[in-house]
Scaffold this active site. Structure first.
Site, PDB file in Angstrom:
ATOM      1  N   MET A 229       0.854  -1.189   0.000  1.00 34.11           N
ATOM      2  CA  MET A 229       0.000   0.000   0.000  1.00 34.11           C
ATOM      3  C   MET A 229       0.884   1.230   0.000  1.00 34.11           C
ATOM      4  O   MET A 229       1.806   1.334   0.799  1.00 34.11           O
ATOM      5  CB  MET A 229      -0.949   0.025   1.195  1.00 34.11           C
ATOM      6  N   LEU A 230       0.591   2.134  -0.907  1.00 38.15           N
ATOM      7  CA  LEU A 230       1.396   3.353  -1.035  1.00 38.15           C
ATOM      8  C   LEU A 230       0.499   4.545  -1.309  1.00 38.15           C
ATOM      9  O   LEU A 230      -0.331   4.511  -2.224  1.00 38.15           O
ATOM     10  CB  LEU A 230       2.401   3.196  -2.183  1.00 38.15           C
ATOM     11  N   GLY A 239      -5.479  11.507   5.291  1.00 41.05           N
ATOM     12  CA  GLY A 239      -6.580  10.568   5.465  1.00 41.05           C
ATOM     13  C   GLY A 239      -6.842   9.658   4.284  1.00 41.05           C
ATOM     14  O   GLY A 239      -7.775   8.842   4.319  1.00 41.05           O
ATOM     15  N   GLY A 241      -4.972   7.159   3.069  1.00 44.08           N
ATOM     16  CA  GLY A 241      -4.666   5.760   3.346  1.00 44.08           C
ATOM     17  C   GLY A 241      -5.837   5.068   4.019  1.00 44.08           C
ATOM     18  O   GLY A 241      -6.174   3.915   3.696  1.00 44.08           O
ATOM     19  N   GLU A 264       0.422  -8.388   4.906  1.00 40.92           N
ATOM     20  CA  GLU A 264       1.750  -8.969   4.742  1.00 40.92           C
ATOM     21  C   GLU A 264       2.833  -8.024   5.237  1.00 40.92           C
ATOM     22  O   GLU A 264       2.980  -6.923   4.712  1.00 40.92           O
ATOM     23  CB  GLU A 264       1.993  -9.301   3.262  1.00 40.92           C
TER      24      GLU A 264
END
Length: 407
Positions: A229-230, A239, A241, A264
């Protein structure tokens, strides 16, 4: 020996920090190219330039890596005030910076700024691939901004090529990164864009994305695992993410085949993000009411969080501890004592197993062997370690509680 020392000292002036030399930018219009407020720097460069994150061979090195905001076309340039002369320094060559970046990222950038500017004219042709799952608005610096989240996979025409460009951001912002096998159809992708208008026409800028792998869970379920996730630096701490992760959760919670959702190898930042999102959801479950929280961790919490929110037992316990802290009056000594004992009981579980193992060793080890094995296992040291772990846990939990208070 003295000559070698002098040579080494002289060459040090040609060493620079890769993190400081590289400037990145998402470019929407030609005017953005000269707008330094649009600049951002990589978080990591060791995956390209080595553990020291240094580049050798240049003075005042400047590397510009620009992406067009929607289509992600690249522009790469390099400049310096001086480059090391191999004839003066025993044949030592400067790092081939451009080649190193191109080979690691697997890209084919433009090196002509005019060509890059011309390509911006095609940004208006871009529309996100896949299905839009969620849209939302924010208000920043007096301006309303609109964002959209899309779900897509490799079966969608053109997305494979787009993903090849998108994944290059990972080298700069995620540690220990590796490219995924996109030919495995169990991968799903969630892309976040800002939507804005130019001359009345809709335009897009990439904000971030996440990859999710659908693992098998015995006997007939799947267990989606958030892998990467980036959120890009221009959009961080706003906010986004949380919006992206919540959208992923909601998407999988609707699937009856999903057992639970895992993560992960999460970074510390992602752990905090996940805690916040899960706490925000669990707050509305009946088993997490203040009355239930004060009674302790329960099977009802595990069952309700798993069935309604697809949260596994280990994460549910963590969310319980955060939410119980939220409703605990720390000025009430008895109330906080009960909370502290509850957390330390959980933290002490590994020590209890260790104690059991040591008791078994007493029967088979010689006195000197046992003494060496038990070094560092005194009751006082165990209490000190437990208190340290508790305080570290509280520091993390309080950050989540503070963010929840802002809802």
């Amino acid at each position: 020996m003295a000559e070698m020392s002098l040579l080494r000292t002289a060459m040090e002036q040609y060493v620079c920090s890769a993190n400081e030399a590289i400037t990145m930018k998402l470019v929407r219009t030609p005017a953005d190219i000269d707008d330094d407020d649009k600049n951002f720097c990589p978080e990591f460069t060791h995956q390209i330039f080595g553990q020291n994150e240094n580049i050798f061979g240049y003075k005042d090195l400047k590397i510009h890596l620009y992406y067009s905001a929607a289509q992600l076309n690249y522009y790469l340039s390099k400049s310096c005030s001086e480059k090391v002369d191999p004839a003066r320094y025993d044949g030592v060559q400067a790092d081939d910076v451009t080649r190193m970046i191109i080979e690691k990222l697997g890209i084919h950038p433009m090196d002509n700024l005019e060509s890059f500017v011309t390509s911006l004219g095609k940004e208006s042709n871009f529309t996100p691939s896949g299905m839009m799952l969620h849209s939302y608005k924010t208000h920043k610096d007096g301006v309303d901004q609109q964002f959209e989240i899309y779900k897509v996979d490799m079966s969608v025409a053109g997305f494979r090529e787009y993903h090849e460009k998108l994944q290059t951001f990972l080298w700069w912002f995620i540690d220990a990164v590796s490219y995924i096998d996109v030919d495995d159809d169990r991968w799903q992708f969630y892309l976040l864009f800002e939507k804005f208008t130019v001359d009345g026409a809709a335009r897009y800028s990439i904000v971030g994305y996440s990859t999710v792998y659908k693992y098998y869970a015995y006997p007939n379920k799947i267990r989606p695992r958030v892998s990467q996730m980036l959120v890009l630096p221009p959009y961080q701490r706003q906010g986004h993410g949380a919006q992206l992760l919540e959208t992923i959760y909601i998407d999988y919670r609707q699937d009856l085949d999903v057992l639970d959702i895992t993560v992960e190898d999460p970074s510390d930042d992602f752990i905090r993000l996940r805690d916040f999102v899960d706490c925000k959801a669990c707050m509305h479950l009946s088993s997490f009411s203040p009355e239930c929280l004060h009674q302790g961790f329960s099977d009802q919490m595990v069952q309700e969080a798993q069935e309604k929110l697809k949260i596994n037992k280990k994460q549910t316990r963590r969310i319980y501890e955060i939410l119980r802290l939220r409703v605990t009056d720390e000025s009430n000594s008895e109330q906080f004592k009960q909370y502290r004992l509850d957390i330390k009981k959980r933290l002490n579980m590994p020590y209890q197993k260790e104690k059991s193992d040591l008791e078994k060793m007493r029967k088979v080890l010689k006195p000197e062997e046992l003494a060496a094995t038990m070094a560092g296992h005194s009751l006082q040291e165990r209490h000190q370690n437990l208190e340290k772990m508790f305080q570290e846990q509280m520091e993390d939990y309080r950050k989540i509680v503070e963010r929840l208070a802002m809802l």
